[in-house]
Design an enzyme around this catalytic site. Structure first.
Site, PDB file in Angstrom:
ATOM      1  CG  HIS A   1      39.888  -3.064  -5.218  1.00  0.00           C
ATOM      2  ND1 HIS A   1      39.301  -3.083  -3.967  1.00  0.00           N
ATOM      3  CD2 HIS A   1      39.007  -2.421  -6.029  1.00  0.00           C
ATOM      4  CE1 HIS A   1      38.117  -2.489  -4.025  1.00  0.00           C
ATOM      5  NE2 HIS A   1      37.910  -2.084  -5.255  1.00  0.00           N
TER       6      HIS A   1
HETATM    7  O1  RIB Z   1      36.864  -6.451  -6.458  1.00  0.00           O
HETATM    8  C1  RIB Z   1      37.987  -5.795  -6.981  1.00  0.00           C
HETATM    9  C2  RIB Z   1      38.622  -6.608  -8.061  1.00  0.00           C
HETATM   10  O2  RIB Z   1      37.725  -6.750  -9.159  1.00  0.00           O
HETATM   11  C3  RIB Z   1      39.877  -5.935  -8.651  1.00  0.00           C
HETATM   12  O3  RIB Z   1      40.790  -6.918  -9.050  1.00  0.00           O
HETATM   13  C4  RIB Z   1      39.352  -5.201  -9.846  1.00  0.00           C
HETATM   14  O4  RIB Z   1      40.333  -5.064 -10.877  1.00  0.00           O
HETATM   15  C5  RIB Z   1      38.270  -6.126 -10.324  1.00  0.00           C
HETATM   16  O5  RIB Z   1      38.888  -7.110 -11.130  1.00  0.00           O
END
Ligand code: RIB
Ligand code: CA
Length: 297
Positions: free
Chosen positions: A234
């Site tokens: 992500h």
């Molecule tokens: O949904 C993914 C996000 O949520 C990313 O930033 C992960 O690190 C969590 O913070």
């Protein structure tokens, strides 16, 4: 010319990969890591940020503590299942090289005030509480920001917090609404693309045998540990979008944020009255992974 960036983060395993890439690729002038509670509490996210800088020997980059709770809501249950109770699933980091500074929004504001217009980008990897404070309390500094690139939200993908809400936006829906509704140039990197940029075991094992490459291998191995074949990268997508925007296909959508109290709070709503926001809906995952690898050589 290196990109001058402030990284706002809640490390977190994928945050850690994103930060190591930003420090290792040589293309960012990282002005500071501002921390926020999210994946884990603020003390841990702050300690993890300091430990990552220590690994890279970057005593020149400050860590600045930010919000320990969302703008108006309680901090939701921490997702220890993904990131473990220490935020990095037990992967050890060295002690931070310096004591963190306090008051991230104030530090961001002072940094922006000293900058040329449009000269600093904010790379937001966690709940947007700190960024929302800056935009609300210092609107006169908005023009110093080049762009805000945010990992968050989901358009067509199922949520990872509520059925249709993504964790960062669900943790602080009000902050997400402030940032998305602000006059600043905002680009959202949602689950629709981050779930397509996936670390698989062969990619992990082929990461370069450098110190931070080995650490990334360790972090990604525990991120894969629950037996899945691959895991979504992500937060690193934010850095990749900053360096090579052409890897992503962006659409302008008029968005609002669900501020209700149901499990889908933080959900993105396509709203004709909303402000147009650039949203990445497509990605060349192969190019993304290839670029990511270059940060670890
Ligand atoms: O949904 C993914 C996000 O949520 C990313 O930033 C992960 O690190 C969590 O913070
Ligand atoms: Ca994060």
């Amino acid at each position: 010319m290196k990109k001058r960036v402030i990284i706002d983060t809640d490390p977190g395993l994928d945050d850690a990969i994103a930060i190591l890439f930003a420090l290792g690729c040589g293309k960012f002038d990282v002005l500071g890591l501002t921390t926020v509670a999210g994946n884990i509490g603020l003390d841990r996210t702050t300690g993890n940020a300091g430990g990552l800088l220590a690994v890279m020997g970057r005593s020149d980059i400050p860590v600045i503590r930010g919000a320990d709770i969302p703008l108006t809501r309680e901090l939701q249950d921490l997702i220890a299942i993904v990131h473990g109770t220490d935020g990095l699933k037990g992967v050890p980091l060295p002690e931070p090289l310096a004591t963190p500074l306090d008051n991230a929004p104030d530090w961001i504001a002072r940094t922006l005030a000293a900058a040329e217009p449009g000269s600093i980008d904010i790379l937001a990897l966690g709940p947007l509480t700190n960024v929302a404070h800056v935009l609300t309390e210092h609107p006169e500094l908005m023009d110093r920001i080049g762009e805000i690139i945010v990992m968050g939200g989901t358009i067509n993908e199922p949520g990872n917090s509520g059925p249709n809400s993504e964790f960062n936006f669900a943790t602080d829906p009000e902050a997400a609404s402030v940032v998305i509704g602000s006059p600043a140039k905002v680009t959202i990197i949602p689950l629709d693309v981050t779930r397509k940029v996936r670390a698989q075991i062969d990619y992990v094992e082929a990461l370069p045998d450098t110190q931070h490459g080995r650490l990334a291998r360790e972090l990604l191995t525990v991120y894969l540990q629950d037996g899945r074949q691959s895991r979504p990268l992500h937060d690193p997508c934010v850095m990749l979008a900053s360096l090579e925007p052409s890897i992503f296909t962006v659409e302008s959508l008029k968005l609002d944020v669900d501020l209700g109290d149901d499990p889908d709070a933080g959900r993105l709503l396509i709203d004709r009255r909303g402000k147009p926001v650039d949203v990445a809906l497509g990605v060349d995952a192969e190019r993304a992974l290839a670029l990511l690898r270059t940060g670890f050589v």
